[in-house]
Design a protein around this motif. Structure first.
Motif, PDB file in Angstrom:
ATOM      1  N   ARG A 134     -12.708  45.672  23.542  1.00  0.00           N
ATOM      2  CA  ARG A 134     -12.004  44.751  24.443  1.00  0.00           C
ATOM      3  C   ARG A 134     -12.838  43.514  24.728  1.00  0.00           C
ATOM      4  N   TRP A 135     -14.144  43.713  24.923  1.00  0.00           N
ATOM      5  CA  TRP A 135     -15.029  42.579  25.181  1.00  0.00           C
ATOM      6  C   TRP A 135     -15.061  41.644  23.971  1.00  0.00           C
ATOM      7  N   VAL A 136     -15.211  42.214  22.771  1.00  0.00           N
ATOM      8  CA  VAL A 136     -15.259  41.383  21.569  1.00  0.00           C
ATOM      9  C   VAL A 136     -13.954  40.617  21.395  1.00  0.00           C
ATOM     10  N   GLN A 137     -12.808  41.298  21.596  1.00  0.00           N
ATOM     11  CA  GLN A 137     -11.524  40.625  21.387  1.00  0.00           C
ATOM     12  C   GLN A 137     -11.335  39.476  22.361  1.00  0.00           C
ATOM     13  N   ARG A 138     -11.664  39.707  23.636  1.00  0.00           N
ATOM     14  CA  ARG A 138     -11.535  38.626  24.626  1.00  0.00           C
ATOM     15  C   ARG A 138     -12.479  37.483  24.290  1.00  0.00           C
ATOM     16  N   ALA A 139     -13.681  37.840  23.840  1.00  0.00           N
ATOM     17  CA  ALA A 139     -14.663  36.821  23.488  1.00  0.00           C
ATOM     18  C   ALA A 139     -14.181  35.962  22.325  1.00  0.00           C
ATOM     19  N   LEU A 140     -13.611  36.580  21.302  1.00  0.00           N
ATOM     20  CA  LEU A 140     -13.148  35.814  20.146  1.00  0.00           C
ATOM     21  C   LEU A 140     -12.012  34.870  20.536  1.00  0.00           C
ATOM     22  N   ASP A 141     -11.116  35.318  21.408  1.00  0.00           N
ATOM     23  CA  ASP A 141     -10.058  34.441  21.898  1.00  0.00           C
ATOM     24  C   ASP A 141     -10.655  33.234  22.627  1.00  0.00           C
ATOM     25  N   ASP A 142     -11.621  33.505  23.501  1.00  0.00           N
ATOM     26  CA  ASP A 142     -12.232  32.415  24.264  1.00  0.00           C
ATOM     27  C   ASP A 142     -13.006  31.463  23.363  1.00  0.00           C
ATOM     28  N   LEU A 143     -13.704  32.001  22.379  1.00  0.00           N
ATOM     29  CA  LEU A 143     -14.466  31.148  21.468  1.00  0.00           C
ATOM     30  C   LEU A 143     -13.544  30.247  20.658  1.00  0.00           C
ATOM     31  N   SER A 144     -12.358  30.739  20.334  1.00  0.00           N
ATOM     32  CA  SER A 144     -11.380  29.875  19.661  1.00  0.00           C
ATOM     33  C   SER A 144     -10.993  28.711  20.566  1.00  0.00           C
ATOM     34  N   GLY A 145     -10.869  28.984  21.879  1.00  0.00           N
ATOM     35  CA  GLY A 145     -10.542  27.930  22.831  1.00  0.00           C
ATOM     36  C   GLY A 145     -11.670  26.962  23.077  1.00  0.00           C
ATOM     37  N   VAL A 178      -6.800  28.279  31.567  1.00  0.00           N
ATOM     38  CA  VAL A 178      -6.113  28.288  30.277  1.00  0.00           C
ATOM     39  C   VAL A 178      -6.669  27.095  29.517  1.00  0.00           C
ATOM     40  N   LEU A 179      -7.164  27.302  28.297  1.00  0.00           N
ATOM     41  CA  LEU A 179      -7.896  26.220  27.651  1.00  0.00           C
ATOM     42  C   LEU A 179      -7.677  26.177  26.159  1.00  0.00           C
ATOM     43  N   ALA A 180      -7.821  24.968  25.633  1.00  0.00           N
ATOM     44  CA  ALA A 180      -7.916  24.684  24.206  1.00  0.00           C
ATOM     45  C   ALA A 180      -8.707  23.388  24.125  1.00  0.00           C
ATOM     46  N   ALA A 181      -9.985  23.497  23.823  1.00  0.00           N
ATOM     47  CA  ALA A 181     -10.888  22.348  23.868  1.00  0.00           C
ATOM     48  C   ALA A 181     -10.299  21.162  23.101  1.00  0.00           C
ATOM     49  N   GLY A 224      -4.205  35.199  24.714  1.00  0.00           N
ATOM     50  CA  GLY A 224      -5.283  34.386  24.172  1.00  0.00           C
ATOM     51  C   GLY A 224      -5.805  33.435  25.230  1.00  0.00           C
ATOM     52  N   ALA A 225      -6.654  32.512  24.802  1.00  0.00           N
ATOM     53  CA  ALA A 225      -7.270  31.591  25.753  1.00  0.00           C
ATOM     54  C   ALA A 225      -6.317  30.486  26.181  1.00  0.00           C
ATOM     55  N   GLY A 226      -5.299  30.179  25.360  1.00  0.00           N
ATOM     56  CA  GLY A 226      -4.497  28.989  25.581  1.00  0.00           C
ATOM     57  C   GLY A 226      -3.166  29.196  26.258  1.00  0.00           C
ATOM     58  N   GLU A 227      -2.848  30.413  26.708  1.00  0.00           N
ATOM     59  CA  GLU A 227      -1.533  30.640  27.314  1.00  0.00           C
ATOM     60  C   GLU A 227      -1.612  31.728  28.369  1.00  0.00           C
ATOM     61  N   ALA A 228      -0.888  31.526  29.465  1.00  0.00           N
ATOM     62  CA  ALA A 228      -0.795  32.533  30.523  1.00  0.00           C
ATOM     63  C   ALA A 228       0.614  32.507  31.096  1.00  0.00           C
ATOM     64  N   THR A 229       1.092  33.665  31.505  1.00  0.00           N
ATOM     65  CA  THR A 229       2.396  33.776  32.154  1.00  0.00           C
ATOM     66  C   THR A 229       2.210  34.332  33.561  1.00  0.00           C
ATOM     67  N   PHE A 230       2.796  33.623  34.536  1.00  0.00           N
ATOM     68  CA  PHE A 230       2.712  33.997  35.947  1.00  0.00           C
ATOM     69  C   PHE A 230       4.101  34.469  36.391  1.00  0.00           C
ATOM     70  N   ARG A 271       2.452  28.974  31.003  1.00  0.00           N
ATOM     71  CA  ARG A 271       1.637  27.751  30.896  1.00  0.00           C
ATOM     72  C   ARG A 271       0.875  27.779  29.577  1.00  0.00           C
ATOM     73  N   THR A 272       1.001  26.715  28.811  1.00  0.00           N
ATOM     74  CA  THR A 272       0.332  26.614  27.516  1.00  0.00           C
ATOM     75  C   THR A 272      -0.505  25.346  27.476  1.00  0.00           C
ATOM     76  N   VAL A 273      -1.748  25.496  27.056  1.00  0.00           N
ATOM     77  CA  VAL A 273      -2.630  24.346  26.876  1.00  0.00           C
ATOM     78  C   VAL A 273      -2.998  24.261  25.404  1.00  0.00           C
ATOM     79  N   SER A 274      -2.787  23.105  24.818  1.00  0.00           N
ATOM     80  CA  SER A 274      -3.264  22.777  23.486  1.00  0.00           C
ATOM     81  C   SER A 274      -4.075  21.498  23.618  1.00  0.00           C
ATOM     82  N   PRO A 275      -4.834  21.112  22.625  1.00  0.00           N
ATOM     83  CA  PRO A 275      -5.684  19.929  22.784  1.00  0.00           C
ATOM     84  C   PRO A 275      -4.885  18.691  23.183  1.00  0.00           C
ATOM     85  N   GLY A 276      -5.168  18.168  24.371  1.00  0.00           N
ATOM     86  CA  GLY A 276      -4.492  16.971  24.856  1.00  0.00           C
ATOM     87  C   GLY A 276      -3.118  17.214  25.433  1.00  0.00           C
ATOM     88  N   ARG A 277      -2.755  18.456  25.692  1.00  0.00           N
ATOM     89  CA  ARG A 277      -1.388  18.721  26.153  1.00  0.00           C
ATOM     90  C   ARG A 277      -1.335  19.955  27.062  1.00  0.00           C
TER      91      ARG A 277
END
Length: 691
Positions: A257-268, A16-19, A67-73, A95-101
């Motif tokens: 689906r590939w493009v949508q996942r890619a755009l989410d990851d590129l935002s991260g 889970v990421l947010a650069a 998206g790239a910045g959140e996951a639920t387990f 779990r949520t990741v934002s820059p520095g948090r």
């Protein structure tokens, strides 16, 4: 236990990421593997964190990503339930990741008829190891005694300070503050015990909540970690990406689906440097390359041009600010040269000879690729004023190709590391064994790579066009330079074989064509370096069973002695590499061959739940139903993600028409992926699609 330290594997872990922040765990949310933990920039802040409910972990049943910045387990709590086949207690951890948090929201839900009391216990293990120590497999304090013969880095000294509602930990220039909120339910609330820090080395942090879960109700606990890193050279990029809101629908649902996942990851993966916070770029990849890389960031921005020129413009400006001005052997800097990578300090791997300065210029291709990106961005609608401001950098980059890139005066761009601790290979295949003869022997440098000559040719032609468009001198000189390069390439690089002629991967120090058949030849297409007849020979070779795995293009042909499907650059498949070949095939008019490789990438994307890794195995799709992961590959990775947009552009046959402010669409061929519709695209200067 391994007898020696090894690089952590990534293939079975979730990020889970947010650069510039990233959190790695298992699919159950737990942190038990060597790669797991919370990272910020080049530092692992927490090695692990574990949650116990009623003294035990739950039984994981699913996870989902938003998206790239959140996951639920989601887990079951049958140790607190009646253990029947119809469980009535569940745990959802978001779990949520934002820059520095990093923050987590932990909810226990009950379908029972009576309330019940339990405890939640959270255990954090601070780490503060640097990234190269983690990558070398040397960050586990429990195994240090087993590696006595290894030159181990000194473990960080961690200080502990109690603050309101939590604990602050610090090491060197990094601090992390963990805070623990109150538990809340649908009918009541309960506090948390004071957090504690155990006097371990490094110290551990624990917090515990006593909660009562109401009948047919829920209870929620939240906690967070905030990170401050004074020494980092990267930070989050401001604002939203220009592709925010873009979505794709396709007849073959895999492409959308590939493009949508890619755009989410590129935002991260969007970040900026601390020195130029308004210059957004794409970090090369998580976890190892979470910073600025010239080549990677250029290719990713180039792939993304159909969705706008903003990323290209900011990437170009940032790299121009760091463009070389002097000759320095240690850093490989030269006047006009574009940098390779940026780190906060010297980058060295324990136990290896590699040692790179914080700002390193050891790349032979970033400079011509920078010119290609500027030329392409202009064609796609980058504003005249923005382009004109970069023309002095363009002239300096062109000058580097002529005056420094060709170190021995033979008319080709080549590289060699003369420090003994830099990168031995300085093209995109930069591993030590990537340039080898068909019999497996390593080629001696200086090395002149085939694809670098193609980039240089395209850069000279595109640079000449820009100079001419803005009334600056030099266009005639650079067109003549390009023409000479094309002639020399045809005379020096082509190899005759029983299976037909093909371009060598490189010329070695003796100017002999290195005879291995590799994916590098795909980069020649679409640059203008080859004739149509030569392009046809390359197109046929690319879809041969020796290079085409069915999941993408192998980096090395199976008929080479050095081929191995899990070799980093000697038989594996790189998504971006295949996408470059696809774009070239489409541009040259080889639609059937492009479609064959597109089908392979879509099959691979499906194998990886549409988050394409940096690379995967070159195993044949005729033998295996799904692509095999390369277990240490970055995922997500900028140019692998952005490759989805490049493939989309090839499928649609997108070409900019700057003069008319339009984007012309000539679809590749009917039936490749069916109908494709792009929603939410903001076209520059009011451009329209023409089909």
């Amino acid at each position: 236990m391994s007898p020696h330290p090894v690089q952590p594997l990534l293939h079975d872990s979730l990020i889970v990421l947010a650069a510039p922040s990233q959190a790695w765990s298992g699919a159950d949310g737990g942190t038990s593997l060597p790669i797991h933990g919370l990272y910020h920039a080049d530092t692992r802040i927490l090695a692990d964190w574990n949650l116990l409910v009623g003294g035990a972990t739950g039984e994981a049943i699913s996870f989902s990503q938003n998206g790239a910045g959140e996951a639920t387990f989601t887990s079951l709590l049958r140790h607190l339930d009646d253990r029947s086949a119809d469980p009535r207690l569940r745990l959802d951890l978001t779990r949520t990741v934002s820059p520095g948090r990093l923050s987590e929201r932990i909810t226990i839900s009950s379908g029972l008829d009576a309330a019940f009391a339990t405890t939640l216990a959270l255990h954090l293990q601070p780490d503060f190891s640097d990234m190269q120590t983690v990558k070398a497999g040397l960050a586990d304090p429990h195994k240090r005694h087993a590696w006595a013969a290894t030159e181990l880095p000194e473990p960080p000294v961690i200080s502990v300070e109690r603050v309101a509602g939590g604990i602050r930990l610090a090491a060197s220039s990094v601090t992390a503050t963990a805070r623990f909120g109150e538990a809340t339910t649908t009918v009541a609330s309960a506090g948390t015990s004071d957090p504690t820090a155990a006097p371990d080395s490094p110290p551990a942090v624990s917090a515990e909540w006593s909660v009562e879960v109401p009948a047919h109700g829920s209870v929620t606990v939240e906690w967070s970690v905030d990170v401050a890193h004074e020494a980092t050279v990267v930070q989050a990029a401001a604002g939203l990406p220009e592709w925010a809101g873009v979505s794709v629908q396709s007849g073959d649902a895999r492409l959308g689906r590939w493009v949508q996942r890619a755009l989410d990851d590129l935002s991260g993966l969007r970040m900026a440097t601390t020195q130029s916070p308004d210059r957004a770029f794409l970090a090369a990849g998580a976890p190892w390359f979470f910073t600025l890389f010239g080549r990677d960031s250029i290719w990713a921005a180039r792939f993304m041009l159909p969705l706008g020129t903003g990323l290209a413009a900011s990437t170009l400006r940032l790299l121009a600010e760091l463009q070389g001005t002097v000759s320095d052997t240690e850093t490989a800097e030269q006047p006009g040269k574009i940098m390779h990578e940026l780190r906060p300090d010297v980058f060295s791997m324990p136990g290896e000879e590699l040692s790179l300065p914080p700002l390193y210029y050891g790349t032979v291709d970033a400079t011509p690729l920078w010119i290609c990106l500027l030329s392409d961005a202009y064609r796609w609608g980058m504003a005249d004023a923005e382009v004109e401001a970069l023309l002095p950098n363009l002239e300096a980059a062109l000058g580097w190709m002529r005056d420094f890139g060709d170190s021995d005066g033979d008319g080709f761009l080549e590289y060699v590391d003369i420090t003994g601790h830099g990168l031995a290979n300085q093209g995109w295949k930069d591993s030590g064994d990537s340039i080898q003869w068909r019999d497996g022997t390593l080629a001696d440098g200086p090395i002149a790579l085939c694809e670098v000559q193609a980039y240089a040719y395209q850069a000279a032609i595109g640079g000449a066009a820009l100079l001419e468009a803005f009334g600056r001198p030099g266009a005639t000189e650079w067109r003549a330079w390009a023409a000479g390069l094309k002639t020399r390439f045809r005379e020096s690089f082509w190899i005759d074989s029983p299976d037909g002629r093909y371009p060598a991967v490189a010329l070695d120090a003796s100017k002999r064509p290195v005879d291995t058949v590799t994916s590098n030849i795909g980069h020649l297409l679409g640059t203008g370096l080859l004739s149509h007849e030569e392009s046809a020979l390359v197109a046929a070779r690319l879809v041969s069973p020796e290079l085409n795995s069915g999941f993408g293009l192998r980096t090395m042909s199976t008929d080479s002695t050095g081929y191995w499907p899990l070799s980093y650059h000697g038989g594996s498949v790189w998504t971006h590499d295949t996408a470059i070949a696809i774009a070239g095939l489409g541009w040259e008019g080889f639609g059937a061959e492009a479609g064959t490789l597109i089908e392979g990438l879509l099959a691979a994307a499906e194998s990886f739940d549409y988050r394409m890794p940096e690379l995967h195995s070159g195993d044949s799709a005729g033998r295996l139903a799904t692509a095999v992961p390369y277990p240490a590959a970055c995922r997500p990775q900028a140019w692998s993600a952005a490759a989805a947009v490049s493939v989309l552009g090839t499928v649609l046959g997108l070409e900019p028409d700057r003069a008319n402010g339009a984007t012309v669409s000539t679809p590749l061929s009917p039936g490749v992926v069916g109908d494709v519709v792009v929603h939410g695209l903001r076209r520059p200067h009011g451009a329209a699609f023409l089909g």
